[in-house]
Enzyme design. Structure first.
Site, PDB file in Angstrom:
ATOM      1  N   GLU A   1      60.457  12.276  40.028  1.00  0.00           N
ATOM      2  CA  GLU A   1      61.657  11.564  40.482  1.00  0.00           C
ATOM      3  C   GLU A   1      62.181  10.675  39.370  1.00  0.00           C
ATOM      4  O   GLU A   1      61.713  10.721  38.236  1.00  0.00           O
ATOM      5  CB  GLU A   1      61.394  10.795  41.773  1.00  0.00           C
ATOM      6  CG  GLU A   1      60.410   9.675  41.668  1.00  0.00           C
ATOM      7  CD  GLU A   1      60.347   8.893  42.974  1.00  0.00           C
ATOM      8  OE1 GLU A   1      61.407   8.565  43.529  1.00  0.00           O
ATOM      9  OE2 GLU A   1      59.217   8.594  43.430  1.00  0.00           O
TER      10      GLU A   1
ATOM     11  N   ARG B   1      58.992   3.668  57.307  1.00  0.00           N
ATOM     12  CA  ARG B   1      58.473   3.755  55.937  1.00  0.00           C
ATOM     13  C   ARG B   1      57.767   2.451  55.557  1.00  0.00           C
ATOM     14  O   ARG B   1      56.739   2.459  54.900  1.00  0.00           O
ATOM     15  CB  ARG B   1      59.605   4.092  54.972  1.00  0.00           C
ATOM     16  CG  ARG B   1      59.122   4.437  53.576  1.00  0.00           C
ATOM     17  CD  ARG B   1      60.229   5.027  52.733  1.00  0.00           C
ATOM     18  NE  ARG B   1      61.298   4.060  52.474  1.00  0.00           N
ATOM     19  CZ  ARG B   1      62.442   4.369  51.858  1.00  0.00           C
ATOM     20  NH1 ARG B   1      62.668   5.613  51.458  1.00  0.00           N
ATOM     21  NH2 ARG B   1      63.358   3.449  51.653  1.00  0.00           N
TER      22      ARG B   1
ATOM     23  N   LYS C   1      56.547   2.304  49.178  1.00  0.00           N
ATOM     24  CA  LYS C   1      57.468   1.418  48.441  1.00  0.00           C
ATOM     25  C   LYS C   1      56.785   0.072  48.237  1.00  0.00           C
ATOM     26  O   LYS C   1      57.095  -0.905  48.917  1.00  0.00           O
ATOM     27  CB  LYS C   1      58.772   1.288  49.252  1.00  0.00           C
ATOM     28  CG  LYS C   1      60.033   1.251  48.392  1.00  0.00           C
ATOM     29  CD  LYS C   1      61.264   1.454  49.260  1.00  0.00           C
ATOM     30  CE  LYS C   1      62.537   1.190  48.515  1.00  0.00           C
ATOM     31  NZ  LYS C   1      62.957   2.276  47.632  1.00  0.00           N
TER      32      LYS C   1
HETATM   33  C1  LIG Z   1      63.662   3.450  47.372  1.00  0.00           C
HETATM   34  C2  LIG Z   1      63.350   4.550  46.421  1.00  0.00           C
HETATM   35  C3  LIG Z   1      64.018   5.781  46.445  1.00  0.00           C
HETATM   36  C4  LIG Z   1      65.212   6.038  47.325  1.00  0.00           C
HETATM   37  O1  LIG Z   1      64.939   5.953  48.677  1.00  0.00           O
HETATM   38  P1  LIG Z   1      66.152   5.778  49.705  1.00  0.00           P
HETATM   39  O2  LIG Z   1      65.458   5.660  51.015  1.00  0.00           O
HETATM   40  O3  LIG Z   1      66.981   6.977  49.604  1.00  0.00           O
HETATM   41  O4  LIG Z   1      66.870   4.560  49.279  1.00  0.00           O
HETATM   42  C5  LIG Z   1      63.584   6.784  45.595  1.00  0.00           C
HETATM   43  N1  LIG Z   1      62.580   6.591  44.725  1.00  0.00           N
HETATM   44  C6  LIG Z   1      61.925   5.409  44.657  1.00  0.00           C
HETATM   45  C7  LIG Z   1      60.816   5.267  43.691  1.00  0.00           C
HETATM   46  C8  LIG Z   1      62.299   4.364  45.496  1.00  0.00           C
HETATM   47  O5  LIG Z   1      61.673   3.202  45.421  1.00  0.00           O
END
Ligand SMILES: *Cc1c(COP(=O)(O)O)cnc(C)c1O
Length: 343
Positions: free
Chosen positions: A223, A85, A187
């Protein structure tokens, strides 16, 4: 405050706060290549005032955890997924990605160096690992950096909810988290500074956090702050939103697998319309930090929808949580490739 050490720390009262554990990992990209990384005792960074990360947000990060098992081993949960990722995040911002195998090796190295900081089994606490990558150097135009630093620090964190899973109320935000064809699925730093206001407004009104709708039509659940959404229908289907502007949560994909293979549920990733949430008897937020936060209600434009599992965590949410946490702490057999033990 005196400096905390693994000997003096009270593992049972840990929250989600930064503690300098004394050892982090640093690697530098210089003259077109990655130099060998090494451990560092310095928890500060020094860079040019003209660095693109400071002005244009050329930065991305990851988050994962190391867990202490009953046998005393330390294990990682799916670090290869974080490596993959972060590569995508880097590529979208025209950054030099840190090679995936070296990313995983760096995580092992820094966790091993901080082994005393991995909380004891049974406390529910774990070691949070924060890899990050940023562009630096003397650049003033809007353009990518030529120098990068990849770094990893760790900090012990408590279980998000000390009293177990307590359903929380969420507020649908009037703001968007990411643009329809923007950077929602990676991210990258900029997504988070721009979500602060939505989060603050929700928390100021007594909600746990903000829920974001799809930025194009504002009719679908996208989300939550930093976790993905799921709902469980009356017919025991695990539903989670599909959208190109959601950050693909590793917790979500792990729970999708667990729901199907271990709990025998049907699962589907599809659009989740806000005006259809009464199909769900349980709902929750999923992410590394809290694993699962059960959702008691969703408020939108003054109207509140209560889920039937409002006061207590629903049975399916509870089972999903126990199965995943059991795998992470080594109490339940993991699917192949999900766990790496620190040697
Ligand atoms: C990091 C994150 C998540 C959760 O991802 P995980 O890999 O499960 O920790 C969900 N939404 C956003 C916006 C994030 O930055």
């Amino acid at each position: 405050m005196t400096k905390q050490t693994p000997e003096t720390i009270d593992w049972s009262t840990l929250g989600f706060n930064y503690i300098d554990t004394g050892m982090s990992f640093r690697a530098k990209f210089r003259n077109g290549k990655w130099e060998p990384g090494k451990l560092s005792k310095d928890n500060t960074v020094r860079m040019s005032e003209a660095s693109p990360v400071l002005h244009y947000g050329q930065a991305c990060f990851e988050g994962l955890k190391a867990y202490r098992t009953k046998e005393g081993d330390i294990q990682l949960f799916r670090p290869d997924q974080n490596a993959k990722r972060m590569k995508k995040s880097a590529e979208q911002l025209l950054m030099e990605a840190y090679p995936e195998d070296q990313f995983i090796a760096a995580i092992h190295q820094v966790v091993k160096a901080n082994a005393d900081w991995v909380p004891p089994y049974g406390t529910g606490a774990s070691l949070y690992i924060r890899p990050f990558l940023y562009g630096e150097g003397d650049i003033i135009g809007v353009q990518p950096a030529k120098k990068y630093t990849f770094s990893v620090f760790v900090t012990p964190v408590g279980p998000y909810f000390k009293d177990g899973l307590l359903p929380q109320a969420f507020l649908v935000s009037e703001y968007d988290r990411a643009a329809p064809r923007g950077t929602g699925a990676v991210k990258v730093g900029g997504n988070y500074a721009s979500s602060y206001l939505a989060g603050k407004e929700a928390k100021d009104q007594g909600f746990a956090d903000a829920i974001f709708l799809d930025p194009a039509t504002h009719t679908k659940i996208e989300e939550i702050g930093s976790s993905n959404f799921f709902g469980i229908t009356k017919d025991k289907v695990f539903v989670t939103p599909a959208s190109p502007s959601i950050l693909p949560s590793i917790t979500k994909y792990s729970l999708l697998w667990i729901a199907e293979k271990r709990l025998g549920l049907k699962t589907v990733e599809k659009e989740v319309y806000l005006d259809e949430i009464d199909q769900f008897v349980e709902a929750g937020a999923m992410g590394t930090a809290a694993v699962i936060t059960p959702i008691s209600s969703i408020t939108y434009q003054g109207k509140t929808h209560l889920f039937s599992a409002e006061k207590e965590t629903g049975p399916i949410t509870q089972s999903l949580y126990e199965e995943l946490v059991g795998i992470q702490f080594g109490d339940i057999e993991a699917p192949e490739g999900w766990i790496q033990i620190i040697q």
